[in-house]
Scaffold this motif. Structure first.
Motif, PDB file in Angstrom:
ATOM      1  N   GLU A   1      24.045  64.452  -5.166  1.00  0.00           N
ATOM      2  CA  GLU A   1      23.771  65.673  -4.415  1.00  0.00           C
ATOM      3  C   GLU A   1      24.659  66.809  -4.906  1.00  0.00           C
ATOM      4  OE1 GLU A   1      21.453  66.183  -2.284  1.00  0.00           O
ATOM      5  OE2 GLU A   1      20.714  64.122  -2.135  1.00  0.00           O
ATOM      6  N   PRO A   2      24.096  67.827  -5.566  1.00  0.00           N
ATOM      7  CA  PRO A   2      24.909  68.942  -6.058  1.00  0.00           C
ATOM      8  C   PRO A   2      25.656  69.677  -4.948  1.00  0.00           C
ATOM      9  CG  PRO A   2      22.749  68.938  -7.096  1.00  0.00           C
ATOM     10  CD  PRO A   2      22.688  67.919  -6.014  1.00  0.00           C
ATOM     11  N   ALA A   3      25.008  69.819  -3.781  1.00  0.00           N
ATOM     12  CA  ALA A   3      25.669  70.528  -2.683  1.00  0.00           C
ATOM     13  C   ALA A   3      26.910  69.770  -2.227  1.00  0.00           C
ATOM     14  CB  ALA A   3      24.694  70.713  -1.525  1.00  0.00           C
TER      15      ALA A   3
ATOM     16  N   ALA B   1      34.447  58.055 -11.762  1.00  0.00           N
ATOM     17  CA  ALA B   1      34.549  58.908 -12.947  1.00  0.00           C
ATOM     18  C   ALA B   1      34.385  60.381 -12.585  1.00  0.00           C
ATOM     19  CB  ALA B   1      33.487  58.485 -13.968  1.00  0.00           C
ATOM     20  N   TRP B   2      33.450  60.675 -11.689  1.00  0.00           N
ATOM     21  CA  TRP B   2      33.243  62.073 -11.283  1.00  0.00           C
ATOM     22  C   TRP B   2      34.498  62.625 -10.609  1.00  0.00           C
ATOM     23  CZ3 TRP B   2      33.608  65.395  -7.311  1.00  0.00           C
ATOM     24  CH2 TRP B   2      32.906  66.602  -7.387  1.00  0.00           C
ATOM     25  N   LEU B   3      35.082  61.860  -9.698  1.00  0.00           N
ATOM     26  CA  LEU B   3      36.270  62.312  -8.978  1.00  0.00           C
ATOM     27  C   LEU B   3      37.449  62.505  -9.930  1.00  0.00           C
ATOM     28  CD1 LEU B   3      35.863  60.015  -5.862  1.00  0.00           C
ATOM     29  CD2 LEU B   3      35.868  62.509  -5.805  1.00  0.00           C
ATOM     30  N   LEU B   4      37.599  61.581 -10.892  1.00  0.00           N
ATOM     31  CA  LEU B   4      38.685  61.705 -11.848  1.00  0.00           C
ATOM     32  C   LEU B   4      38.501  62.959 -12.704  1.00  0.00           C
ATOM     33  CD1 LEU B   4      41.238  60.487 -13.089  1.00  0.00           C
ATOM     34  CD2 LEU B   4      39.764  59.157 -14.623  1.00  0.00           C
ATOM     35  N   ASP B   5      37.267  63.220 -13.119  1.00  0.00           N
ATOM     36  CA  ASP B   5      36.992  64.405 -13.942  1.00  0.00           C
ATOM     37  C   ASP B   5      37.273  65.700 -13.189  1.00  0.00           C
ATOM     38  OD1 ASP B   5      36.248  62.791 -16.016  1.00  0.00           O
ATOM     39  OD2 ASP B   5      34.088  62.933 -15.612  1.00  0.00           O
TER      40      ASP B   5
ATOM     41  N   THR C   1      49.025  64.419   3.099  1.00  0.00           N
ATOM     42  CA  THR C   1      47.931  63.854   2.319  1.00  0.00           C
ATOM     43  C   THR C   1      46.597  64.162   2.991  1.00  0.00           C
ATOM     44  OG1 THR C   1      49.360  62.032   1.611  1.00  0.00           O
ATOM     45  CG2 THR C   1      46.983  61.730   1.325  1.00  0.00           C
ATOM     46  N   LEU C   2      45.575  64.466   2.176  1.00  0.00           N
ATOM     47  CA  LEU C   2      44.206  64.622   2.660  1.00  0.00           C
ATOM     48  C   LEU C   2      43.394  63.424   2.194  1.00  0.00           C
ATOM     49  CD1 LEU C   2      43.448  68.375   1.840  1.00  0.00           C
ATOM     50  CD2 LEU C   2      44.322  67.407   3.963  1.00  0.00           C
ATOM     51  N   LYS C   3      42.564  62.881   3.096  1.00  0.00           N
ATOM     52  CA  LYS C   3      41.672  61.793   2.719  1.00  0.00           C
ATOM     53  C   LYS C   3      40.236  62.296   2.881  1.00  0.00           C
ATOM     54  CE  LYS C   3      42.853  57.561   3.305  1.00  0.00           C
ATOM     55  NZ  LYS C   3      43.121  56.215   3.851  1.00  0.00           N
ATOM     56  N   ILE C   4      39.558  62.507   1.756  1.00  0.00           N
ATOM     57  CA  ILE C   4      38.187  63.016   1.779  1.00  0.00           C
ATOM     58  C   ILE C   4      37.272  61.911   2.309  1.00  0.00           C
ATOM     59  CG2 ILE C   4      36.298  63.903   0.392  1.00  0.00           C
ATOM     60  CD1 ILE C   4      38.328  65.076  -1.501  1.00  0.00           C
ATOM     61  N   ASP C   5      36.479  62.262   3.318  1.00  0.00           N
ATOM     62  CA  ASP C   5      35.671  61.272   4.009  1.00  0.00           C
ATOM     63  C   ASP C   5      34.648  60.614   3.087  1.00  0.00           C
ATOM     64  OD1 ASP C   5      34.927  60.114   6.702  1.00  0.00           O
ATOM     65  OD2 ASP C   5      32.999  60.904   6.048  1.00  0.00           O
ATOM     66  N   ARG C   6      34.392  59.331   3.366  1.00  0.00           N
ATOM     67  CA  ARG C   6      33.468  58.529   2.557  1.00  0.00           C
ATOM     68  C   ARG C   6      32.051  59.090   2.567  1.00  0.00           C
ATOM     69  NH1 ARG C   6      34.625  53.641   3.554  1.00  0.00           N
ATOM     70  NH2 ARG C   6      36.471  54.124   4.788  1.00  0.00           N
ATOM     71  N   SER C   7      31.669  59.810   3.624  1.00  0.00           N
ATOM     72  CA  SER C   7      30.312  60.354   3.683  1.00  0.00           C
ATOM     73  C   SER C   7      30.070  61.377   2.589  1.00  0.00           C
ATOM     74  CB  SER C   7      30.068  60.982   5.060  1.00  0.00           C
ATOM     75  OG  SER C   7      30.979  62.046   5.296  1.00  0.00           O
ATOM     76  N   PHE C   8      31.119  62.101   2.154  1.00  0.00           N
ATOM     77  CA  PHE C   8      30.985  63.041   1.045  1.00  0.00           C
ATOM     78  C   PHE C   8      30.976  62.313  -0.292  1.00  0.00           C
ATOM     79  CE2 PHE C   8      33.387  65.856   4.146  1.00  0.00           C
ATOM     80  CZ  PHE C   8      32.222  66.413   4.650  1.00  0.00           C
ATOM     81  N   VAL C   9      31.855  61.317  -0.413  1.00  0.00           N
ATOM     82  CA  VAL C   9      31.978  60.598  -1.675  1.00  0.00           C
ATOM     83  C   VAL C   9      30.689  59.866  -2.023  1.00  0.00           C
ATOM     84  CG1 VAL C   9      33.218  58.735  -2.848  1.00  0.00           C
ATOM     85  CG2 VAL C   9      34.472  60.377  -1.430  1.00  0.00           C
ATOM     86  N   ALA C  10      29.961  59.375  -1.018  1.00  0.00           N
ATOM     87  CA  ALA C  10      28.751  58.596  -1.267  1.00  0.00           C
ATOM     88  C   ALA C  10      27.696  59.403  -2.015  1.00  0.00           C
ATOM     89  CB  ALA C  10      28.188  58.086   0.060  1.00  0.00           C
ATOM     90  N   ASP C  11      27.642  60.720  -1.791  1.00  0.00           N
ATOM     91  CA  ASP C  11      26.598  61.549  -2.399  1.00  0.00           C
ATOM     92  C   ASP C  11      27.131  62.477  -3.483  1.00  0.00           C
ATOM     93  OD1 ASP C  11      24.759  60.437  -0.620  1.00  0.00           O
ATOM     94  OD2 ASP C  11      25.196  61.939   0.911  1.00  0.00           O
ATOM     95  N   VAL C  12      28.361  62.258  -3.906  1.00  0.00           N
ATOM     96  CA  VAL C  12      28.980  63.226  -4.800  1.00  0.00           C
ATOM     97  C   VAL C  12      28.294  63.279  -6.172  1.00  0.00           C
ATOM     98  CG1 VAL C  12      30.700  61.676  -5.807  1.00  0.00           C
ATOM     99  CG2 VAL C  12      31.237  64.094  -5.506  1.00  0.00           C
ATOM    100  N   VAL C  13      27.684  62.193  -6.601  1.00  0.00           N
ATOM    101  CA  VAL C  13      27.026  62.159  -7.906  1.00  0.00           C
ATOM    102  C   VAL C  13      25.596  62.671  -7.823  1.00  0.00           C
ATOM    103  CG1 VAL C  13      26.305  60.673  -9.812  1.00  0.00           C
ATOM    104  CG2 VAL C  13      28.502  60.273  -8.685  1.00  0.00           C
TER     105      VAL C  13
END
Length: 646
Positions: free
Chosen positions: A522-524, A555-559, A508-520
């Protein structure tokens, strides 16, 4: 006596001296009556013996005495026995030795019975046990002394070696903490006589634990040895570098005039540590935090406490490469930290540790998939403490592995009472994973609890996977062969993520919370997370997004194809309700707030109880938003750096 009796009377070329006449009388005495027997015993004795006059001059010596001292019988004859004394020892005459009652007045060198140090003719050191016996005339008057020496050099060297080992750090060769006490006591006494001060430079290598966990204990030991060498070369002759243990060193500086001189020494030591180290073909750059103290009219223990207090301030809030000077007695925070370490030793015995659980859900329908186990400490006077409040105390007391073992056993026991489809995630530090017996610990926890191995997932950091030592690789191979799965936590935050995936059998991979916080916003960041999701799916791995705090992120992650999630949007860490509470809630349809307890905010609407219960096929299940104010979440090494609001 070292020469055979002459066949004809001896005719001197000149009138004999008094010493020569005395030597002739001694030989005549030995040859008369039973002198032949005495001579035979004297010459064939297996230990060194010499016949000495009352004033300490050698008359005759047996062959063993000659071999022991490296001198011939002629070289010893007529010489005073102080010829054998070691020049570094005080003169025997200064020791104030007196003959025993009834004994005649003898030279002090003959009275020094017991163990003493001598010197051979070639200058080498010799340790002997000395004894003397007075030979008397028939009328009882003293005539000569038989001096005996037993060689104990080998035993003395073995004892000295044991003492050296007891006061020397075996890894670095520096004096250890036991040697520090004597050295510091001597330095303080000397400083008082000279009117100067003793300075202490207390160094702690920053983030050494991360290096040790990432590269392995062998590399860590090599690095510590190199640090010790640099400290040894950089100190003055009158200074002493000491290894206190783990990654802490201390330099005792004598004859320090003022604080500026001590600061200059500390800066010089830090400058030599700034140069990169090379360990196992890897270049490593280190820094060190430093505590300084200066004094003369105080005890060694007080000086050490002051240096430790200054070092604690240098490392406050996780700071690095800071230099702090002690400016007073131990602060309240220092005393508080020391007391916390003492309390933590009793936390396990007093059943003060708790496990909180944060739900992991399926993003599509928010159905519950399992929980991550997170440790808390219910301190008897300070209340509920998050891991960040006591991780340092655990590390300082080497309790990390004990706490990890407790978490693993308790989590397995709790999970065994859940429905079969729910899994439990347990964080494991790199140090614990590499220790002997870790795989046996996992097997024992599963057997004791009855939990199926496939329902246990161990979470490790990316650096652990990338730099795993052989011991770590072996432990992982054993536990995964049992059916336990492995999750890579904080994925993408450092090192080479793809390389880490090939080091260990990651499930299993767990994507770090620091990326998830800006996923909506920050395009990068969004592009990076999308790449991580594609990478995980392409390698056939499960992917969990951590730190989801709002529905837009979910919603973004699910999409974009993320199947599983964890975060405040689905539930904060909280203690699970007991089976009895769940049963009451099911029978009486008790409101969720009453079942979950006081951790639930009053104004929050909760559709159902957040307890692992079998879901009806096709029926989505929502998760209770239980809250607390405990701060950090997670366990041990990598979790202390998580943000307070995560």
């Amino acid at each position: 006596m070292s020469l055979p009796a002459p066949e004809s009377p001896w005719q001197p070329d000149s009138p004999p001296t008094a010493a020569a006449r005395q030597r002739m009388r001694a030989i005549d005495t030995l040859l008369a009556d039973r002198g032949q027997l005495f001579q035979a015993l004297f010459l064939s004795a297996p230990i060194a013996k010499a016949l000495v006059d009352l004033d300490g001059h050698v008359l005759v010596a047996n062959p063993v005495m000659c071999a022991l001292t490296g001198r011939s019988a002629d070289e010893l004859a007529g010489r005073h026995v102080d010829l054998l004394a070691h020049p570094d020892d005080p003169p025997v005459g200064d020791l104030g030795l007196e003959p025993a009652p009834g004994e005649p007045a003898l030279d002090p060198s003959l009275l020094l019975d017991g163990e003493r140090r001598l010197r051979r003719s070639d200058g080498t050191e010799l340790w002997v046990v000395q004894a003397h016996e007075i030979v008397r005339h028939n009328n009882g008057a003293p005539q000569f002394v038989v001096l005996s020496l037993v060689d104990v050099t080998d035993r003395r060297r073995a004892e000295d070696d044991l003492v050296r080992r007891a006061f020397t750090d075996p890894l670095t060769g520096l004096p250890n903490r036991r040697a520090l006490t004597d050295r510091l006591r001597h330095a303080v006494a000397l400083s008082r006589r000279r009117g100067l001060q003793v300075g202490l430079v207390h160094l702690n290598i920053d983030r050494f634990r991360a290096v040790n966990d990432a590269l392995g204990h062998e590399a860590g030991d090599m690095l510590l040895s190199q640090v010790a060498d640099r400290l040894r070369w950089s100190t003055r002759v009158e200074d002493t570098a000491v290894r206190l243990g783990a990654d802490e060193f201390l330099v005792v500086a004598e004859d320090v005039e003022d604080l500026e001189g001590l600061r200059a020494l500390a800066e010089r030591l830090l400058s030599v540590l700034d140069e990169p180290f090379v360990v196992l073909d890897r270049e490593i750059t280190l820094s060190a935090s430093v505590g300084l103290t200066l004094g003369s009219d105080m005890t060694p223990d007080d000086l050490l406490r002051q240096a430790q207090s200054a070092l604690n301030r240098a490392k406050v809030d996780g700071s690095r490469a800071r230099v702090e000077v002690h400016e007073g007695a131990l602060s309240d925070s220092d005393v508080d930290a020391l007391q916390l370490e003492v309390d933590l030793r009793h936390a396990l015995d007093n059943d003060e540790l708790r496990l909180f659980y944060q739900p992991i859900v399926h993003l599509a329908d928010e159905s519950l998939l399992g929980y991550e186990a997170l440790i808390r400490w219910q301190h008897p006077t300070r209340g509920l403490l998050p891991p960040g409040a006591f991780l340092d105390a655990a590390e300082n007391n080497r309790l990390t592995s004990k706490l990890g073992a407790w978490v693993l056993r308790r989590a397995c026991n709790d999970a065994a009472t859940w429905p079969d489809e729910l899994r439990v995630h347990v964080n494991v530090s790199a140090r614990h994973l590499a220790e002997d017996g870790f795989s046996e610990l996992v097997a024992a926890a599963l057997e004791e609890s009855g939990l199926d191995p496939s329902r246990l997932e161990l979470e490790i950091t990316e650096s652990t996977a990338l730099f795993a030592a052989e011991a770590t690789l072996h432990s992982v191979a054993v536990v995964t062969d049992q059916g336990v799965t492995l999750a890579l936590d904080d994925f993408g935050t450092g090192y080479s993520a793809i390389t880490a995936l090939h080091r260990l059998p990651i499930h299993t991979l767990k994507i770090d919370r620091s990326f998830v916080a800006d996923v909506v916003a920050e395009p990068a960041t969004a592009a990076l997370v999308q790449g991580l999701l594609q990478l995980g799916r392409g390698m056939g791995l499960q992917v969990i997004a951590e730190g989801i705090e709002d529905l837009d992120q979910a919603a973004w992650l699910l999409d974009h194809g993320c199947a599983m999630a964890q975060g405040y949007a689905f539930g904060r860490p909280a203690p699970l309700p007991s089976p009895a509470d769940v049963l009451i809630g099911e029978v009486t349809d008790t409101p969720a707030e009453d079942v979950a307890g006081p951790l639930l905010p009053d104004a929050l609407e909760i559709p159902v109880v957040p307890q692992p219960r079998p879901a009806m096929p096709g029926t989505p299940r929502r998760v209770v938003l239980a809250t607390d104010d405990t701060g950090k979440f997670g366990l041990f090494d990598h979790l202390a750096d998580e943000p307070e609001d995560s």
